[in-house]
Scaffold this motif. Structure first.
Motif, PDB file in Angstrom:
ATOM      1  N   VAL A 114       1.127  -1.076   0.129  1.00  0.00           N
ATOM      2  CA  VAL A 114      -0.012  -0.443   0.465  1.00  0.00           C
ATOM      3  C   VAL A 114       1.255   1.267   0.271  1.00  0.00           C
ATOM      4  CG1 VAL A 114      -1.895   1.364   0.860  1.00  0.00           C
ATOM      5  CG2 VAL A 114      -1.858  -1.070   0.986  1.00  0.00           C
ATOM      6  N   ASP A 115       0.654   1.614  -0.814  1.00  0.00           N
ATOM      7  CA  ASP A 115       1.896   3.405  -0.919  1.00  0.00           C
ATOM      8  C   ASP A 115       0.598   4.590  -0.446  1.00  0.00           C
ATOM      9  OD1 ASP A 115       2.800   5.555  -2.042  1.00  0.00           O
ATOM     10  OD2 ASP A 115       3.021   5.008  -4.188  1.00  0.00           O
ATOM     11  N   THR A 116       1.346   5.006   0.532  1.00  0.00           N
ATOM     12  CA  THR A 116       0.517   5.892   1.491  1.00  0.00           C
ATOM     13  C   THR A 116       1.607   7.155   2.368  1.00  0.00           C
ATOM     14  OG1 THR A 116       0.983   5.129   3.473  1.00  0.00           O
ATOM     15  CG2 THR A 116      -1.329   4.631   2.460  1.00  0.00           C
ATOM     16  N   GLY A 117       2.523   7.322   0.703  1.00  0.00           N
ATOM     17  CA  GLY A 117       4.003   8.484   1.205  1.00  0.00           C
ATOM     18  C   GLY A 117       5.177   7.865   1.201  1.00  0.00           C
ATOM     19  N   TYR A 118       5.962   8.833   2.341  1.00  0.00           N
ATOM     20  CA  TYR A 118       7.108   9.213   1.335  1.00  0.00           C
ATOM     21  C   TYR A 118       8.015   7.430   2.339  1.00  0.00           C
ATOM     22  CZ  TYR A 118      12.069  10.851   2.672  1.00  0.00           C
ATOM     23  OH  TYR A 118      12.930  11.044   2.632  1.00  0.00           O
ATOM     24  N   TRP A 119       7.443   6.940   3.435  1.00  0.00           N
ATOM     25  CA  TRP A 119       8.351   5.798   3.750  1.00  0.00           C
ATOM     26  C   TRP A 119       8.116   4.798   2.974  1.00  0.00           C
ATOM     27  CZ3 TRP A 119      12.698   6.926   5.784  1.00  0.00           C
ATOM     28  CH2 TRP A 119      12.891   7.352   6.613  1.00  0.00           C
ATOM     29  N   SER A 120       6.806   4.256   2.861  1.00  0.00           N
ATOM     30  CA  SER A 120       6.021   3.274   2.651  1.00  0.00           C
ATOM     31  C   SER A 120       6.161   3.671   0.569  1.00  0.00           C
ATOM     32  CB  SER A 120       4.439   2.915   2.031  1.00  0.00           C
ATOM     33  OG  SER A 120       3.533   4.650   1.282  1.00  0.00           O
ATOM     34  N   ALA A 121       6.411   4.549  -0.017  1.00  0.00           N
ATOM     35  CA  ALA A 121       7.429   4.279  -1.349  1.00  0.00           C
ATOM     36  C   ALA A 121       9.213   3.641  -0.815  1.00  0.00           C
ATOM     37  CB  ALA A 121       7.498   6.006  -1.736  1.00  0.00           C
ATOM     38  N   LYS A 122      10.073   4.125  -0.130  1.00  0.00           N
ATOM     39  CA  LYS A 122      11.040   3.829   0.497  1.00  0.00           C
ATOM     40  C   LYS A 122      10.932   2.176  -0.044  1.00  0.00           C
ATOM     41  CE  LYS A 122      13.422   7.637   1.495  1.00  0.00           C
ATOM     42  NZ  LYS A 122      14.839   8.101   1.359  1.00  0.00           N
ATOM     43  N   ALA A 123       9.872   1.419   1.416  1.00  0.00           N
ATOM     44  CA  ALA A 123       9.378   0.010   1.117  1.00  0.00           C
ATOM     45  C   ALA A 123       9.913  -0.268   0.049  1.00  0.00           C
ATOM     46  CB  ALA A 123       9.019   0.138   1.845  1.00  0.00           C
ATOM     47  N   ILE A 124       8.313   0.653  -1.244  1.00  0.00           N
ATOM     48  CA  ILE A 124       8.473  -0.954  -2.123  1.00  0.00           C
ATOM     49  C   ILE A 124       9.742  -0.107  -3.359  1.00  0.00           C
ATOM     50  CG2 ILE A 124       7.157   0.315  -4.130  1.00  0.00           C
ATOM     51  CD1 ILE A 124       4.624   1.486  -2.794  1.00  0.00           C
ATOM     52  N   ALA A 125      10.370   0.886  -3.453  1.00  0.00           N
ATOM     53  CA  ALA A 125      11.528   0.990  -4.095  1.00  0.00           C
ATOM     54  C   ALA A 125      12.496  -0.195  -3.568  1.00  0.00           C
ATOM     55  CB  ALA A 125      12.445   2.274  -3.528  1.00  0.00           C
ATOM     56  N   GLU A 126      12.449  -0.605  -2.020  1.00  0.00           N
ATOM     57  CA  GLU A 126      13.988  -1.514  -2.190  1.00  0.00           C
ATOM     58  C   GLU A 126      12.944  -3.279  -2.779  1.00  0.00           C
ATOM     59  OE1 GLU A 126      16.384  -0.940  -1.499  1.00  0.00           O
ATOM     60  OE2 GLU A 126      16.797   0.131   0.525  1.00  0.00           O
ATOM     61  N   ALA A 127      11.849  -3.051  -2.369  1.00  0.00           N
ATOM     62  CA  ALA A 127      10.870  -4.780  -3.154  1.00  0.00           C
ATOM     63  C   ALA A 127      11.310  -4.489  -4.641  1.00  0.00           C
ATOM     64  CB  ALA A 127      10.137  -5.227  -2.584  1.00  0.00           C
ATOM     65  N   ARG A 128      11.208  -3.807  -4.859  1.00  0.00           N
ATOM     66  CA  ARG A 128      11.590  -3.490  -6.543  1.00  0.00           C
ATOM     67  C   ARG A 128      13.155  -3.711  -6.686  1.00  0.00           C
ATOM     68  NH1 ARG A 128       7.535   0.736  -7.483  1.00  0.00           N
ATOM     69  NH2 ARG A 128       5.345  -0.777  -8.159  1.00  0.00           N
ATOM     70  N   ARG A 129      13.874  -3.546  -6.047  1.00  0.00           N
ATOM     71  CA  ARG A 129      15.274  -3.614  -6.367  1.00  0.00           C
ATOM     72  C   ARG A 129      15.635  -5.120  -6.040  1.00  0.00           C
ATOM     73  NH1 ARG A 129      17.193   1.735  -3.207  1.00  0.00           N
ATOM     74  NH2 ARG A 129      15.993   2.668  -4.409  1.00  0.00           N
TER      75      ARG A 129
END
Ligand SMILES: *Cc1c(COP(=O)(O)O)cnc(C)c1O
Length: 362
Positions: free
Chosen positions: A102-117
């Motif tokens: 779930v994308d709800t801003g700054y910290w969730s976006a960082k978590a998403i970026a790491e999973a993609r990486r």
């Protein structure tokens, strides 16, 4: 604040955040001679009986306060929440596997970026849309996703899930900015994690609670430090743990249990603090909170004034009046008051009184 010669201000910093004054006093009193051992807790061998007992006691307190039984493994790790953004997909998703966020801003976006990486197949189950004014009402979760990740309290945007969503796949929750601030059915969560430095203690230690059956998913061949299992097998004493940080967390947990009266009492106090501040924001014609009432965070109240210049003046004059840490996150600007567990009601009272005076003068 009332003790002669003691200079203390009200700390509204978003993280690291305030610590309870009784805890700081206790640390000071025990610093040179930890429980009659004739040395400070920092000097203890991590293999000594008192250090092992301290770690075990801290894990036990966490288990009790979170309401977790034997179904969960509780760990104390290092690397902050940011390392959990990496360890969660490494440990809980198969290579290239499906993971929903779930994308709800700054910290969730960082978590998403790491999973993609890490090469995961990431799908966004829902998002809070432009302006971060309200958390999503519905989520779309793939039935074959390895887990659903969300951030229970969005520190930067000032939003919090009232109730954590239900999902058919294990829930992974970043609770860094609201762990033990309210009652949560932690036993229903597959994996929760929270660094200490917002509501639990100082930076340097991170709490992870993981449903035991999820340990079986962990692929072999991970570097030992990035694999949950060696930490679990060694009672969170696999390599040298940050014993001073763990000690402070244990003192904060003791304060929460014995002085505050537990998580339900803490939640009630946090609710009063939030009602006081949001009530003042809603009544004001100068300040306003952009977040929908249903999504407002009791931990981080985000608010604006009519212009960036006035916001800066407010932040500066508040600091001069002993109300420190009220700037919004650098990515969004504005103002933010963080009302974590250790921030007393008196601090919020004083903030609200200052806001009224500022409004009359502005
Ligand atoms: C502050 C914060 C983080 C970052 O934590 P670090 O320990 O600095 O890595 C992650 N998630 C949330 C929700 C936060 O508030």
């Amino acid at each position: 604040m009332s003790e002669p010669g003691l200079h203390r201000i009200w700390n509204f910093y978003p993280g690291p955040g305030a610590l309870p004054l009784p805890v700081l006093r206790r640390i000071k009193a025990e610093l040179l001679d930890y429980r009659g051992l004739g040395m400070s807790v920092m000097e203890l061998s991590h293999r000594s009986a008192p250090a092992v007992a301290l770690i075990a006691d801290t894990l036990e307190r966490l288990r009790r306060l979170l309401g977790l039984g034997d179904g969960h493994e509780v760990l104390l790790l290092q690397g902050g929440a940011s390392l959990q953004f990496v360890m969660v997909p490494m440990n809980l998703a198969p290579a290239g596997g499906k993971v929903d966020y779930v994308d709800t801003g700054y910290w969730s976006a960082k978590a998403i970026a790491e999973a993609r990486r890490l090469g995961c197949d990431v799908a966004i189950a829902g998002s809070d849309g432009p302006g971060h004014r309200r958390l999503p009402d519905t989520l779309t979760v793939r039935p074959d996703a390895a887990y659903l990740h969300l951030c229970s309290n969005n520190t930067v945007e000032g939003t919090q899930w009232r109730d954590l969503p239900q999902a058919a796949v294990p829930l992974v929750v970043d609770m860094s900015s609201d762990i033990l601030s309210r009652r949560v059915d932690a036993a229903a969560i597959g994996c929760l994690y929270a660094h200490a430095q917002k509501t639990l203690g100082p930076a340097g230690v991170t709490v992870v609670a993981l449903r035991r059956d999820l340990l079986a998913r962990i692929p072999d061949g991970l570097p030992a430090m990035l694999d949950y299992r060696p930490h679990a097998e060694h009672g969170s004493n696999y390599n040298t743990p940050p014993i001073f940080a763990i000690y402070v967390v244990s003192c904060v947990l003791d304060w929460l249990e014995t002085e505050v009266g537990g998580v339900a009492a803490m939640e009630a106090l946090n609710r009063r603090k939030a009602e006081l501040l949001y009530g003042a924001l809603d009544k004001s014609s100068l300040f306003h909170c952009p977040v929908d009432p249903d999504s407002r965070s009791p931990m981080n109240a985000v608010f604006r004034l009519p212009s960036p210049e006035l916001e800066q003046r407010f932040i500066t004059e508040a600091a001069e009046a002993g109300l420190v840490g009220l700037a919004g996150h650098r990515s969004v600007g504005g103002c933010r008051a963080s009302l974590y567990n250790p921030v007393p009601l008196q601090a919020v009272d004083d903030l609200v009184a200052f806001m009224r005076r500022f409004e009359r003068r502005a």
